[in-house]
Scaffold this motif. Structure first.
Motif, mmCIF file in Angstrom:
data_model
loop_
_atom_site.group_PDB
_atom_site.id
_atom_site.type_symbol
_atom_site.label_atom_id
_atom_site.label_comp_id
_atom_site.label_asym_id
_atom_site.label_seq_id
_atom_site.Cartn_x
_atom_site.Cartn_y
_atom_site.Cartn_z
ATOM 1 N N GLY A 86 0.824 -1.201 0.000
ATOM 2 C CA GLY A 86 0.000 0.000 0.000
ATOM 3 C C GLY A 86 0.862 1.256 0.000
ATOM 4 N N ALA A 87 0.242 2.383 -0.353
ATOM 5 C CA ALA A 87 0.943 3.667 -0.291
ATOM 6 C C ALA A 87 1.294 4.003 1.156
ATOM 7 N N ASP A 88 0.522 3.483 2.108
ATOM 8 C CA ASP A 88 0.833 3.732 3.520
ATOM 9 C C ASP A 88 2.234 3.220 3.888
ATOM 10 N N SER A 90 4.688 3.078 1.856
ATOM 11 C CA SER A 90 5.616 4.000 1.206
ATOM 12 C C SER A 90 5.833 5.263 2.060
ATOM 13 N N ASP A 187 1.760 12.799 -2.829
ATOM 14 C CA ASP A 187 0.849 11.663 -2.671
ATOM 15 C C ASP A 187 -0.230 11.745 -3.745
ATOM 16 N N ALA A 189 -2.459 9.372 -4.549
ATOM 17 C CA ALA A 189 -3.358 8.228 -4.347
ATOM 18 C C ALA A 189 -4.606 8.313 -5.238
ATOM 19 N N ARG A 213 1.645 6.230 -5.117
ATOM 20 C CA ARG A 213 0.486 5.741 -5.873
ATOM 21 C C ARG A 213 -0.103 4.516 -5.157
ATOM 22 N N THR A 214 -1.293 4.125 -5.564
ATOM 23 C CA THR A 214 -1.938 2.972 -4.917
ATOM 24 C C THR A 214 -2.913 2.275 -5.865
ATOM 25 N N SER A 216 -5.549 1.054 -4.340
ATOM 26 C CA SER A 216 -6.702 1.001 -3.426
ATOM 27 C C SER A 216 -7.901 1.820 -3.890
ATOM 28 N N ARG A 225 -3.882 -4.364 -0.626
ATOM 29 C CA ARG A 225 -2.723 -3.713 -0.009
ATOM 30 C C ARG A 225 -1.556 -3.696 -0.983
ATOM 31 N N CYS A 226 -1.654 -2.836 -1.968
ATOM 32 C CA CYS A 226 -0.593 -2.717 -2.955
ATOM 33 C C CYS A 226 -0.462 -1.264 -3.392
ATOM 34 N N GLY A 227 0.732 -0.706 -3.238
ATOM 35 C CA GLY A 227 0.990 0.680 -3.628
ATOM 36 C C GLY A 227 2.372 0.822 -4.220
#
Ligand SMILES: *Cc1c(COP(=O)(O)O)cnc(C)c1O
Length: 383
Positions: A86-88, A90, A187, A189, A213-214, A216, A225-227
């Motif tokens: 996730g971007a989180d 990152s 960000d 997103a 990026r994400t 989500s 859960r992929c960023g």
């Protein structure tokens, strides 16, 4: 008190962790809703079949197919892409690679996404906040005046929760002002909802630019859960030093690669158009509701609006199973609620409830029966 065994465990914890207010995710806030418009998720689940079977083996750290396809989608080289949980993740990797506790600071501009502050606090990094101007654009002068010890600046565009893009000229000025001093993380997103506004082409000019990026939001895969982080190779290589050895499980990499196939991207673009149409409809319908003071323009998959009595509005919808995100506690956002664009039917349900709520100064039986007691339990939301 310190004699009790669990109290001593708490005393062993790092002091910044003891004092930490964890991120109040939409899921943690709970509720018994059946219309979830509080987490900027897509309302319908896309279908995927697992093709990978090699679950006896550790996965690739940076799965090749995912990296190649995201690079092609984003218009960058494969060595400018990092994939993460996730971007989180990152957001956190940047802190781990660039910020020393007790020495460095991160800077961000509220009202904005809550995880920048939560991640910094978790790592014991000073949080320097510089509020946006009233129009939710960057206050460049105030940022310039507060850059001492700042190693990392987060800017969210389109901004969550306000929905606006940050002026490109301001982003460029920020990148110029921080050159050689700090990393700037933009960000993106929600950029798939307004791809023309991406700063990805600026990677060739700025070695200290990182773009988040994400999958989500526009790709409808919040549960995957992929960023991604997009940046020049030296920055990517630093993040690779601090990332976990196997950040993506085999099923995640498998599904991410499918979502980034030509067909997956076509489906995503169709979804983006549909969301933009529903958003335009909802914006128009909200403007007709007496309890709505103002609806703000949005380049994303949510709308923010200011209400005459937002806690009553929030609770009335909550009681009918419609869950929004309360932004009331964010600086400058008194009376504001954020509404994710759901299906057209879900948005219609919101409007059906709001249409009959009274506006400012009007009286209603609900108000008379319950003048000031309406206070809502879910609070302490950083986002
Ligand atoms: C949703 C969101 C993220 C987190 O994305 P994940 O890939 O789900 O971790 C990051 N930044 C902003 C602004 C978001 O709204």
């Amino acid at each position: 008190m310190s004699n009790s065994p669990s109290a001593s465990v708490i005393e062993l914890a790092r002091s910044n962790v003891r004092e930490l207010t964890p991120y109040q995710s939409a899921r943690r806030l709970g509720g018994n809703g059946d219309v979830w418009l509080n987490a900027n998720e897509y309302p319908l689940a896309p279908e995927f079949q697992l093709t990978a079977q090699t679950f006896n083996r550790y996965p690739e750290c940076q799965p090749k197919a995912v990296i190649e396809r995201y690079a092609a989608y984003a218009g960058v080289a494969t060595d400018q892409v990092l994939v993460s949980r996730g971007a989180d993740e990152s957001i956190e990797l940047l802190i781990r690679a660039f910020c020393e506790p007790g020495k460095d600071a991160v800077l961000y501009c509220p009202p904005t996404y809550g995880m920048y502050g939560v991640s910094a606090e978790t790592f014991g990094i000073e949080r320097r906040t510089v509020g946006t101007k009233e129009n939710w654009q960057l206050d460049l002068q105030a940022i310039a005046d507060n850059l001492a010890n700042v190693k990392l600046v987060y800017v969210c565009s389109p901004n969550n929760p306000t929905g606006n893009l940050i002026d490109a000229a301001d982003l460029r000025a920020l990148l110029e002002m921080t050159q050689g001093k700090a990393i700037v993380a933009i960000d993106e997103a929600y950029i798939d909802f307004c791809p023309q506004a991406s700063v990805v082409a600026w990677l060739q000019d700025f070695p200290h630019l990182a773009i988040l990026r994400t999958l989500s939001k526009a790709f409808a895969l919040a549960g995957l859960r992929c960023g991604f982080t997009l940046a020049n190779p030296p920055l990517i290589e630093l993040l690779l030093k601090v990332i976990a050895p196997y950040p993506l499980s085999t099923p995640v990499a498998d599904i991410a690669a499918q979502a980034l196939s030509d067909e997956g991207i076509t489906v995503m673009r169709t979804r983006v158009k549909e969301i933009a149409e529903t958003r335009a409809w909802l914006q128009e319908a909200l403007q007709q509701c007496p309890c709505v003071e103002q609806v703000f323009g949005s380049d994303s998959n949510y709308l923010m609006a200011r209400f005459t009595a937002s806690s009553i509005v929030f609770k009335t919808l909550w009681d009918q199973g419609i869950i929004l995100r309360d932004q009331n506690k964010q600086s400058g956002l008194a009376g504001c609620l954020r509404i994710t664009i759901g299906t057209r039917q879900e948005c219609q349900r919101v409007i059906d409830v709001l249409q009959v709520l009274p506006g400012a100064g009007e009286s209603s039986s609900a108000d008379d029966a319950n003048p000031t007691r309406v206070k809502l339990s879910p609070s302490k939301e950083p986002m």
